[in-house]
Design an enzyme around this catalytic site. Structure first.
Site, PDB file in Angstrom:
ATOM      1  N   GLU A  32     -10.965   7.518 -46.172  1.00  0.00           N
ATOM      2  CA  GLU A  32      -9.914   7.661 -47.173  1.00  0.00           C
ATOM      3  C   GLU A  32     -10.508   7.966 -48.548  1.00  0.00           C
ATOM      4  O   GLU A  32      -9.993   8.811 -49.293  1.00  0.00           O
ATOM      5  CB  GLU A  32      -9.075   6.378 -47.239  1.00  0.00           C
ATOM      6  N   CYS A  36     -10.073   0.030 -48.645  1.00  0.00           N
ATOM      7  CA  CYS A  36      -9.439   1.349 -48.744  1.00  0.00           C
ATOM      8  C   CYS A  36      -7.960   1.229 -49.104  1.00  0.00           C
ATOM      9  O   CYS A  36      -7.380   2.161 -49.672  1.00  0.00           O
ATOM     10  CB  CYS A  36      -9.593   2.099 -47.428  1.00  0.00           C
ATOM     11  N   ALA A  81     -33.798   9.234  -5.712  1.00  0.00           N
ATOM     12  CA  ALA A  81     -35.261   9.404  -5.708  1.00  0.00           C
ATOM     13  C   ALA A  81     -35.738   9.470  -4.270  1.00  0.00           C
ATOM     14  O   ALA A  81     -35.043   9.027  -3.342  1.00  0.00           O
ATOM     15  CB  ALA A  81     -35.952   8.242  -6.427  1.00  0.00           C
ATOM     16  N   TRP A 140     -37.887  16.544 -10.931  1.00  0.00           N
ATOM     17  CA  TRP A 140     -36.593  16.287 -11.551  1.00  0.00           C
ATOM     18  C   TRP A 140     -35.517  16.574 -10.526  1.00  0.00           C
ATOM     19  O   TRP A 140     -35.565  17.603  -9.841  1.00  0.00           O
ATOM     20  CB  TRP A 140     -36.400  17.188 -12.762  1.00  0.00           C
ATOM     21  N   ARG A 163     -27.033  10.099 -25.073  1.00  0.00           N
ATOM     22  CA  ARG A 163     -27.870   9.145 -25.798  1.00  0.00           C
ATOM     23  C   ARG A 163     -27.454   9.062 -27.259  1.00  0.00           C
ATOM     24  O   ARG A 163     -27.391   7.982 -27.844  1.00  0.00           O
ATOM     25  CB  ARG A 163     -29.348   9.551 -25.711  1.00  0.00           C
TER      26      ARG A 163
END
Length: 371
Positions: free
Chosen positions: A55, A86, A164, A172, A186
């Site tokens: 604001e 505010c 995996a 990868w 992230r």
């Protein structure tokens, strides 16, 4: 003014709020636009913690005549924090109406700002595009309402659901575009959660590698806090995660002074928790402690055991899966260790919210059904 016009201007305020998407932690993302006679006179957003609120930035952006309408994505604050209230700025600006997307869940505000505006002779309208405003600040809202952070479990999987190979190799599974996409996950998080086992197996840095230009913000990119579950203090402090910038919190049940000291010397903060009945770390208590320390959103980058525990204990709110076009076979490691389920009613159900292709991979965003 019609409902459609209210939606139009609130959408503009939400657009401004998203400009602080990666930078406001631990504060909420808030935007404001000022309108009179169908024209936008000023706009602003909260950019960083400790800085001016939306604001105030909007009022400073232009000369604002009395009698204007203020569209704000979150109830204006009514208390003295690191900045003045505010509400006082809006009253001083001579606002005719304040249209608010949602009430602030912060108990220090929680309707008091709206009451003060009305007491100052200002008309208040609430609930305009509220669901969009809640989604924008889902972590802040959950922390205020339930004293827990919003937890998003990320996993890269093969088409047959493997994370995996049997020997632990996982680099990868997903492609480079998907790995870059994870960087934005992230960036939005207050903290990145992993386990000592993942750090020992993969030796990741777990840091943000995007610039402020790539994030579309003017301030330097903020490094999320790295939070590691290390119940027995197995980490040595020589792992790669300790060599990159940013805070590291280690949650443990161990009282081994020598192991704790070596991690403290590497700059980590070691937080001791009471062990659960099984001798491990109680994840719900850890998340409550993280919320008490101002963590809004948690992004996980961990193995099947911790990911499975968060899901099994109903601590995860969202799951983001990157499905790669590969098959790893039945002997490869699964994505989530949920223990042995013996009946179909023990399964965890999700709702698919979004699907999109990222490079050659498919990204699924799913919400867990809450009990």
């Amino acid at each position: 003014m019609s409902r459609q016009q209210h939606h139009r201007w609130m959408a503009q305020a939400l657009q401004r709020a998203r400009k602080g998407f990666y930078s406001t932690h631990p504060n909420p993302r808030v935007g404001c636009v000022i309108v009179k006679n169908g024209r936008m006179l000023g706009a602003g957003w909260h950019e960083f913690s400790g800085g001016p609120h939306a604001e105030v930035n909007a009022i400073a952006a232009a000369e604002i005549p009395a009698g204007a309408d203020f569209y704000v994505t979150l109830e204006p604050c009514s208390h003295h924090g690191r900045t003045p209230p505010c509400v006082d700025a809006l009253i001083a600006a001579g606002a005719a109406r304040v249209i608010v997307a949602m009430q602030d869940p912060n108990p220090e505000v929680s309707g008091r700002g709206l009451e003060q505006l009305r007491a100052g002779g200002i008309e208040v309208i609430t609930g305009v595009l509220e669901s969009q405003a809640r989604e924008l600040n889902r972590g802040f809202i959950k922390r205020m309402e339930r004293q827990l952070p919003f937890v998003s479990v990320k996993m890269a999987l093969s088409l047959d659901g493997r994370s995996a190979l049997a020997n632990g190799a996982s680099k990868w599974i997903s492609g480079e575009p998907a790995r870059r996409d994870v960087q934005f996950l992230r960036a939005r998080a207050s903290a990145i959660l992993s386990s000592s086992q993942t750090v020992l197996d993969d030796d990741p840095s777990l840091n943000l590698r995007l610039s402020n230009q790539e994030l579309g913000q003017t301030r330097e990119a903020r490094q999320p806090i790295r939070v590691l579950v290390d119940s027995k203090l197995r980490l040595s402090g020589r792992e790669k995660v300790f060599s990159s910038a940013g805070e590291i919190w280690i949650y443990t049940c161990s009282d081994d002074a020598e192991r704790k000291h070596r991690l403290l010397e590497r700059g980590a903060q070691v937080i001791e928790m009471t062990a659960s009945e099984t001798g491990g770390l109680k994840l719900s208590a850890m998340l409550q402690d993280m919320a008490a320390r101002g963590i809004n959103e948690v992004h996980t980058e961990c193995g099947s055991r911790l990911a499975g525990a968060l899901i099994e204990q109903r601590l995860a709110d969202e799951m983001i899966l990157y499905l790669a076009p590969h098959l790893l076979g039945s002997r490869a490691r699964g994505g989530f260790d949920l223990g042995e389920l013996t009946a179909m009613d023990q399964r965890r159900s999700c709702r698919i919210c979004d699907t999109r292709r990222i490079g050659e991979d498919l990204r699924l965003t799913l919400n867990f059904e809450q009990d």
